[in-house]
Design an enzyme around this catalytic site. Structure first.
Site, PDB file in Angstrom:
ATOM      1  CE  LYS A 179      19.121  18.921  53.753  1.00  0.00           C
ATOM      2  NZ  LYS A 179      18.648  17.529  53.633  1.00  0.00           N
ATOM      3  CG  HIS A 191      16.080  22.352  55.779  1.00  0.00           C
ATOM      4  ND1 HIS A 191      17.240  22.581  55.350  1.00  0.00           N
ATOM      5  CD2 HIS A 191      15.469  21.343  55.029  1.00  0.00           C
ATOM      6  CE1 HIS A 191      17.414  21.987  54.230  1.00  0.00           C
ATOM      7  NE2 HIS A 191      16.453  20.902  54.148  1.00  0.00           N
ATOM      8  CG  HIS A 241      17.729  24.259  49.993  1.00  0.00           C
ATOM      9  ND1 HIS A 241      17.480  23.023  50.577  1.00  0.00           N
ATOM     10  CD2 HIS A 241      16.320  24.392  49.717  1.00  0.00           C
ATOM     11  CE1 HIS A 241      16.557  22.460  50.693  1.00  0.00           C
ATOM     12  NE2 HIS A 241      15.491  23.543  50.286  1.00  0.00           N
ATOM     13  NE  ARG A 252      32.391   5.636  38.932  1.00  0.00           N
ATOM     14  CZ  ARG A 252      31.916   4.322  39.389  1.00  0.00           C
ATOM     15  NH1 ARG A 252      30.910   4.381  40.467  1.00  0.00           N
ATOM     16  NH2 ARG A 252      32.724   3.312  38.899  1.00  0.00           N
ATOM     17  CG  ASP A 308      36.526   5.696  39.685  1.00  0.00           C
ATOM     18  OD1 ASP A 308      36.090   5.892  40.682  1.00  0.00           O
ATOM     19  OD2 ASP A 308      36.934   4.482  39.411  1.00  0.00           O
TER      20      ASP A 308
END
EC number: 1.1.1.49
Length: 497
Positions: free
Chosen positions: A146, A238, A176, A50, A92
């Site tokens: 996530k 996870h 990850h 932004r 934006d």
């Protein structure tokens, strides 16, 4: 699980490029891919945020963050190549009209990868904005960070907002942990080695432990964490992803859907935990003041901005059961918490004890063999076996001792740099391989299981059990295993050379 690098050019559009995740992980990972010569020469990196800033200012910002969170001594040639790829677009993200600026930065002849490193609440806004400027086609890929929702219903809302504009084969939901080398190694360890493949079931395995411990507290994220808690923040994604890889049946092939089909079956086979069995299946805790690595730290309710009446859990230990033929009677113990003694993530497979002990004179109780898969900090695989003590004896007995066969990645592959998980995942997105990403039905099945636990907690007046910072959690978490004459594996972190 890896496709050959096709070296197709893409426009990598990074929404939230000035945010914490981008600065700490994504931009340094892109730099490493550049350094490894794994990006097509015509690929571009388009930072979107932004803030109104010039391209020169953005380039300077990227350089600062690479030095701060990546390599302090940047390879100048690598940086010059990466710098030439950089673009910046001020958007934006809640204003659909502002997305038209992207027309100046993306090329319809290249594949566009949109990484949404933003709050999930605006995923729908971004998808609408991309649609409004007519740059979405079947080749566009979108990466979702996530947490996707805070329960099943909110997860469905977010997924529906994205699905309105993108097909499931275009959506890459990132966890990850699925990019960590040792997590990836689970598949090869299990299915490329007959010693494990033929002994990976209830006939040979006694129980499994999965631990993800953090030494840090909430790190100033009180607003987010108190609403999420450790169950939503760690278990729902996870730990359940690791569990599904450990427990899944052999996939027919290594393609994305074959692997994800088998992971989904595991999640569907998880025995529900609800008000009827939660007391014997779960321990939740909340840290109090204590010492971590010699430093005094405050309790959870003493953190800055804390609600002193909060019942949010910072620790969870779970006895999970998988109701299928392979794992009947084999408990999976999951444990995760903040302000633990060390940062460590590992999977420990406990094999069953020998039914008869030939060596009772020297070793009264033969311990079980253990397979320890270290995800962090020292990635590697370790097997505990019994071995004869060398030497002569006049007793006629054979002296035994426990020995470890240790494969430390940092030692065995000393000349190889172990990539960060995000490097692997970003590369797989560019290659168009979804195997390491989470499908929608996986997400929703995980939430279904977790929601019943959260609902049971909500209906209970019992607060989380206190545990002192710097310890391994509430005392009752020990009892979770002790009732079956088991104990948690005591991890000893290994310092890398």
């Amino acid at each position: 699980m890896v496709l050959e690098n096709s070296y197709e050019p893409c426009d990598f559009v990074l929404f939230g490029t000035l945010g914490d995740l981008s600065r700490r992980k994504l931009l340094p990972s892109l730099y490493q891919l550049e350094k490894a010569d794994l990006m097509h020469p015509d690929t571009t990196i388009v930072g979107v945020a932004r803030q109104d800033m010039s391209l020169d200012d953005y380039i300077e910002e990227v350089h600062t963050n690479l030095v701060k969170f990546g390599e302090k001594d940047l390879c100048q040639a690598t940086w010059e190549r990466m710098k030439a790829r950089l673009h910046y677009a001020c958007v934006d993200m809640k204003d659909v009209d502002s997305y038209c600026v992207l027309d100046d930065h993306v090329d319809p002849s290249r594949t566009m990868v949109c990484y949404l490193a933003t709050p999930p609440a605006i995923y729908g806004d971004i998808c609408r904005g991309l649609h409004s400027c007519k740059i979405i086609d079947s080749s566009v890929r979108v990466v979702l960070e996530k947490p996707i929702g805070h329960d099943l219903e909110s997860s469905k809302v977010i997924n529906e907002q994205v699905a309105e504009y993108f097909d499931e084969k275009q959506i890459y939901r990132i966890d990850h942990y699925l990019g960590k080398e040792t997590v990836l190694n689970l598949v090869s360890l299990r299915f490329a080695n007959s010693i494990f493949a033929t002994n990976w079931d209830h006939n040979c395995i006694d129980h499994v432990q999965i631990s993800v411990a953090e030494s840090v507290g909430i790190e100033g994220r009180w607003g987010y964490f108190d609403d999420a808690g450790q169950m939503r923040d760690m278990v729902q994604n996870h730990l359940l992803q690791i569990l599904s890889l450990v427990a899944m049946e052999p996939p027919t092939t290594l393609d994305a859907d074959s692997i994800r089909d088998e992971k989904l079956k595991v999640l569907k086979a998880l025995r529900p935990i609800n008000a009827s069995n939660i007391s014997e299946s779960i321990v939740r805790g909340q840290y109090t003041a204590g010492f971590v690595k010699g430093e005094e730290v405050p309790g959870y309710l003493e953190e800055e901005g804390a609600n002193t009446q909060s019942k949010t859990e910072t620790f969870v230990a779970i006895k999970a059961e998988i109701d299928n033929w392979r794992w009947a009677g084999v408990p999976f113990y999951l444990r995760t918490g903040k302000r633990m003694p060390n940062k460590v993530s590992e999977v420990v497979i406990y094999f069953k004890r020998q039914p008869h002990n030939l060596f009772g004179d020297s070793f009264k109780n033969l311990p079980p063999n253990k397979l320890v898969i270290r995800l962090q900090p020292d990635e590697g695989v370790e097997i505990t076996v019994m071995n004869k003590v060398p030497g002569l004896t006049n007793s006629g007995s054979m002296d035994l001792q426990k020995s470890k066969l240790n494969l430390s990645f940092s030692e065995a592959f000393a000349d190889e740099r172990i990539p960060d998980a995000y490097e692997k995942l970003l590369l797989e997105v560019m290659l168009g391989n979804q195997a390491l990403f989470v499908r929608r039905d996986e997400i929703e099945q995980a939430w279904t299981w977790v929601d019943s636990i959260l609902e049971a907690w909500k209906s209970s007046s019992e607060p989380p059990e206190p545990y002192q910072a710097g310890t391994w959690g509430p005392v009752d978490s020990i009892g979770l295993l002790a009732r079956a004459n088991r104990s948690w594996y005591e991890s000893k972190t290994v310092k890398k050379k």
